[in-house]
Design a protein around this motif. Structure first.
Motif, short mmCIF file in Angstrom:
data_model
loop_
_atom_site.label_atom_id
_atom_site.label_comp_id
_atom_site.label_asym_id
_atom_site.label_seq_id
_atom_site.Cartn_x
_atom_site.Cartn_y
_atom_site.Cartn_z
N MET A 64 0.85 -1.17 0.00
CA MET A 64 0.00 0.00 0.00
C MET A 64 0.89 1.24 0.00
N THR A 65 0.47 2.27 -0.67
CA THR A 65 1.21 3.51 -0.75
C THR A 65 0.47 4.60 0.01
N TYR A 66 1.24 5.50 0.64
CA TYR A 66 0.65 6.57 1.46
C TYR A 66 1.12 7.93 0.97
N LEU A 67 0.19 8.88 0.95
CA LEU A 67 0.50 10.27 0.65
C LEU A 67 0.35 11.06 1.93
N SER A 68 1.39 11.81 2.27
CA SER A 68 1.39 12.60 3.50
C SER A 68 1.55 14.08 3.20
N ARG A 69 0.91 14.91 4.01
CA ARG A 69 1.11 16.35 3.95
C ARG A 69 1.42 16.82 5.36
N ILE A 70 2.59 17.44 5.53
CA ILE A 70 3.04 17.87 6.84
C ILE A 70 3.16 19.39 6.83
N ARG A 71 2.51 20.03 7.81
CA ARG A 71 2.61 21.49 7.93
C ARG A 71 3.95 21.85 8.55
N ILE A 72 4.63 22.84 7.96
CA ILE A 72 5.93 23.29 8.45
C ILE A 72 5.78 24.71 8.98
N ASN A 73 6.35 24.96 10.17
CA ASN A 73 6.35 26.29 10.77
C ASN A 73 7.65 26.99 10.37
N PRO A 74 7.62 27.97 9.46
CA PRO A 74 8.84 28.58 8.96
C PRO A 74 9.57 29.44 9.98
N LEU A 75 8.98 29.68 11.15
CA LEU A 75 9.61 30.52 12.16
C LEU A 75 10.54 29.72 13.08
N ARG A 76 10.49 28.41 13.01
CA ARG A 76 11.34 27.59 13.88
C ARG A 76 12.69 27.33 13.23
N LYS A 77 13.72 27.24 14.04
CA LYS A 77 15.09 27.08 13.57
C LYS A 77 15.26 25.82 12.71
N ASP A 78 14.76 24.68 13.19
CA ASP A 78 14.91 23.44 12.45
C ASP A 78 14.14 23.45 11.14
N ALA A 81 -0.27 23.30 18.73
CA ALA A 81 -1.41 23.96 18.10
C ALA A 81 -2.53 22.96 17.79
N ASP A 82 -3.72 23.51 17.62
CA ASP A 82 -4.85 22.68 17.23
C ASP A 82 -4.77 22.38 15.75
N GLY A 83 -5.46 21.34 15.34
CA GLY A 83 -5.56 21.04 13.92
C GLY A 83 -4.74 19.83 13.52
N ASP A 84 -4.81 19.54 12.25
CA ASP A 84 -4.16 18.37 11.66
C ASP A 84 -2.74 18.75 11.25
N HIS A 85 -1.74 18.27 11.98
CA HIS A 85 -0.35 18.62 11.70
C HIS A 85 0.21 17.84 10.53
N ALA A 86 -0.17 16.59 10.44
CA ALA A 86 0.29 15.73 9.35
C ALA A 86 -0.87 14.86 8.92
N ALA A 87 -1.26 15.00 7.68
CA ALA A 87 -2.34 14.18 7.14
C ALA A 87 -1.69 13.04 6.35
N VAL A 88 -2.05 11.82 6.69
CA VAL A 88 -1.55 10.62 6.00
C VAL A 88 -2.75 9.89 5.44
N ARG A 89 -2.76 9.73 4.12
CA ARG A 89 -3.89 9.09 3.45
C ARG A 89 -3.41 7.96 2.56
N ASP A 90 -4.31 7.00 2.37
CA ASP A 90 -4.05 5.89 1.47
C ASP A 90 -4.06 6.42 0.03
N TYR A 91 -3.06 6.08 -0.74
CA TYR A 91 -2.91 6.58 -2.11
C TYR A 91 -3.57 5.66 -3.13
N THR A 92 -4.00 4.48 -2.71
CA THR A 92 -4.55 3.48 -3.61
C THR A 92 -5.78 3.97 -4.37
N PRO A 93 -6.73 4.69 -3.76
CA PRO A 93 -7.89 5.15 -4.54
C PRO A 93 -7.50 6.01 -5.74
#
Length: 178
Positions: free
Chosen positions: A1-15, A79-91
């Motif tokens: 199975m393959t997964y597609l992820s979207r991760i929110r990045i905070n540009p104000l943090r050093k890392d 913070a509130d909300g979805d930080h990383a969305a991981v979904r099945d890519y098969t559909p």
């Protein structure tokens, strides 16, 4: 199975600034989130800086990822909300069919290997001299295509091998009233 992820990045943090400026750092962070990664598995990733205040990291992986370390170091862990969305890519893969059209962005490195560069750098000239003296065959030099025409040609000659084609330019009729 393959997964597609979207991760929110905070540009104000050093890392996260390190991730946004260094593709090798992104690669390391992505590979660190794949605990069951096999060496022959292909992992695709792309940093999407469309909105500089809210960049996203997209990852396509064959195994289920864990992005906790990226969220802790480069995101908004409290913070509130979805930080990383991981979904099945098969559909989406099941919807692929001959004749379907998709739009996408690609970042590539159009290069060629040549044994005799036209303008050799001092290091390349030294390797060429050493090769001539020893009579040994050495690996060619990787040279980037510099002109837009050469880059486009490099891309278009590979699309068939990659499983897609770029349609010819078309002129659609103007919208009514224009």
């Amino acid at each position: 199975m393959t997964y597609l992820s979207r991760i929110r990045i905070n540009p104000l943090r050093k890392d996260s600034r390190k991730l946004l400026s260094n593709p090798r750092a992104v690669h390391g962070a992505v590979m660190g989130g794949l605990p069951n990664h096999k060496p022959d598995d292909r992992v695709l990733w792309r940093m999407d800086p469309d909105n500089p205040h809210r960049p996203h990291l997209f990852v396509l992986s064959p195994t289920r990822p864990d992005w906790t370390h990226i969220i802790q170091d480069c995101g908004w862990p409290d913070a509130d909300g979805d930080h990383a969305a991981v979904r099945d890519y098969t559909p989406l893969l099941s919807q692929l069919a001959v004749g379907r059209e998709f739009a996408f962005r690609l970042t590539a490195s159009p290069v060629q290997n040549t044994a005799t560069p036209t303008k050799a750098t001092p290091a390349q000239a030294a390797r060429l001299t050493t090769r001539a003296e020893n009579g040994k065959r050495i690996r060619g030099f990787r040279m980037g295509h510099r002109t837009a025409a050469a880059q486009l040609d490099w891309f278009l000659t590979r699309t068939d091998r990659w499983g897609f084609d770029i349609p010819a330019t078309r002129s659609d009729p103007a919208a009514p009233g224009i």
